[in-house]
Design an enzyme around this catalytic site. Structure first.
Site, PDB file in Angstrom:
ATOM      1  N   GLY A 178       0.952  -1.545   0.091  1.00 41.64           N
ATOM      2  CA  GLY A 178       0.140  -0.142   0.360  1.00 41.64           C
ATOM      3  C   GLY A 178       0.800   1.402  -0.246  1.00 41.64           C
ATOM      4  O   GLY A 178       2.207   1.356  -0.116  1.00 41.64           O
ATOM      5  N   ASN A 179       0.064   2.925   0.067  1.00 41.97           N
ATOM      6  CA  ASN A 179       1.387   3.888   0.087  1.00 41.97           C
ATOM      7  C   ASN A 179       0.373   4.661   1.467  1.00 41.97           C
ATOM      8  O   ASN A 179      -0.724   4.022   2.282  1.00 41.97           O
ATOM      9  CB  ASN A 179       1.115   4.396  -0.477  1.00 41.97           C
ATOM     10  CG  ASN A 179      -1.189   4.846  -1.576  1.00 41.97           C
ATOM     11  OD1 ASN A 179      -0.965   5.947  -0.919  1.00 41.97           O
ATOM     12  ND2 ASN A 179      -1.144   4.007  -2.976  1.00 41.97           N
ATOM     13  N   ARG A 180       0.811   5.339   1.455  1.00 40.63           N
ATOM     14  CA  ARG A 180       0.638   6.560   2.864  1.00 40.63           C
ATOM     15  C   ARG A 180      -0.812   7.551   2.239  1.00 40.63           C
ATOM     16  O   ARG A 180      -0.905   8.888   2.963  1.00 40.63           O
ATOM     17  CB  ARG A 180       1.420   7.044   3.433  1.00 40.63           C
ATOM     18  CG  ARG A 180       3.204   6.622   3.689  1.00 40.63           C
ATOM     19  CD  ARG A 180       3.754   7.898   4.509  1.00 40.63           C
ATOM     20  NE  ARG A 180       5.074   6.819   4.151  1.00 40.63           N
ATOM     21  CZ  ARG A 180       5.871   6.246   5.034  1.00 40.63           C
ATOM     22  NH1 ARG A 180       4.941   6.294   6.431  1.00 40.63           N
ATOM     23  NH2 ARG A 180       6.133   5.771   5.909  1.00 40.63           N
ATOM     24  N   SER A 181      -1.776   7.284   1.340  1.00 35.72           N
ATOM     25  CA  SER A 181      -2.533   8.239   1.470  1.00 35.72           C
ATOM     26  C   SER A 181      -3.660   8.585   2.285  1.00 35.72           C
ATOM     27  O   SER A 181      -4.235   6.867   2.252  1.00 35.72           O
ATOM     28  CB  SER A 181      -3.308   7.810  -0.222  1.00 35.72           C
ATOM     29  OG  SER A 181      -4.363   8.525  -0.445  1.00 35.72           O
TER      30      SER A 181
ATOM     31  N   ALA B 263      -4.002   7.017  -4.800  1.00 35.33           N
ATOM     32  CA  ALA B 263      -3.081   6.933  -5.258  1.00 35.33           C
ATOM     33  C   ALA B 263      -2.820   5.591  -5.579  1.00 35.33           C
ATOM     34  O   ALA B 263      -3.450   4.012  -4.108  1.00 35.33           O
ATOM     35  CB  ALA B 263      -2.015   6.799  -3.511  1.00 35.33           C
TER      36      ALA B 263
END
Ligand code: CTP
Ligand code: CA
Length: 250
Positions: free
Chosen positions: A33-36, A100
């Site tokens: 995943g990512n930090r969005s 994102a």
């Protein structure tokens, strides 16, 4: 004070906003995943609703309450997000991709939780190392750009099924979160994805980007012009973006 809906400059418009980050499963309990945080997208959705639009919010998993009065479509993965966008694209007036989207997903998803001391088939290669093989996800805006190229006819250009014929001219807005060479990357993305607007933010600043309540953005227009906006609350950035989309709507 704004009155919900009735007389805004998006009355009668259908808009799609994507928000949050996608999560690409590794096994039943883990993901890439990512930090969005989803804040920018949720603010864009709420602002469009306040201006009278019918809002379809396609959202990755976020820790935000669903905005009242918008049609929420939760998704986990990039492929699910692509399919959800496609479901609503035919009669949409605008698509703002603030999500994102994970660029890659694990090539295969383990059926069972991967064990710390598992076998090589799950990615273990001994000596305390673990490898995940990744494959490219579809580029949602990129596919649209390919499909809408030239005479505006929608062509079936990819393996994941066709993009439906659009009923209206679709205004497309992209985001770019960058840590360096912001202007160069933004201009390249505007071109490559054939966007009407590209909103670029420098995620290496503490007052801008993932998780913050404020954003510092540059807005790039299709005609090559660029606007450098001051640091603003994400609500204000959302309003500024819709202010620039409205005149583009036919
Ligand atoms: N985007 C998309 N589909 C993807 C990846 C990104 O539609 N698979 C959209 C994002 O929602 C954003 C824009 O494209 O609006 C730019 O995303 P970004 O990640 O900055 O661009 P990429 O083309 O993925 O390039 P890179 O990550 O290498 O910078
Ligand atoms: Ca990317």
């Amino acid at each position: 004070h704004k009155v919900l809906g009735q007389h805004g400059d998006l009355t009668g418009r259908r808009v799609i906003v994507t928000a949050g980050g996608t999560q690409e499963p590794i096994d039943p309990v883990r993901y890439v995943g990512n930090r969005s945080s989803g804040k920018m997208g949720y603010n864009l959705a709420a602002e469009a609703r306040d201006r009278g639009a019918h809002v379809i919010l396609v959202s990755g998993p976020v820790a935000l309450p669903p905005p009242f009065g918008v049609e929420l479509h939760p998704v986990d993965t990039a492929i699910q997000m692509r399919d959800a966008v496609r479901d609503f694209i035919t009669d949409a007036d605008a698509l703002i991709m603030s999500a994102a989207v994970a660029d890659f997903r694990p090539t295969r998803v383990a059926e069972q939780k991967i064990k710390k001391h598992g076998d090589k088939s799950t990615g273990q290669n001994g000596e305390g190392r673990f490898t995940i093989d990744l494959v490219s996800n579809p580029d949602i805006l990129g596919e649209l750009a390919m499909a809408l190229k030239g005479d505006g006819d929608v062509r079936d250009v990819h393996a994941g099924g066709s993009i439906p014929q659009l009923k209206r001219r679709l205004i497309r807005v992209g985001f770019a979160a960058e840590t360096e060479h912001l202007v160069e990357h933004a201009q390249e993305k505007l071109q490559r994805k054939q966007l009407d607007l590209l909103v670029a933010n420098d995620v290496s600043r503490s007052d801008s980007g993932f998780g913050t309540d404020t954003n510092k953005v540059l807005i790039f227009h299709a005609d090559g012009t660029m606007e450098d906006l001051p640091v603003m609350p994400k609500t204000g950035v959302a309003a500024a973006i819709w202010d620039r989309v409205v005149p583009l709507l036919g």
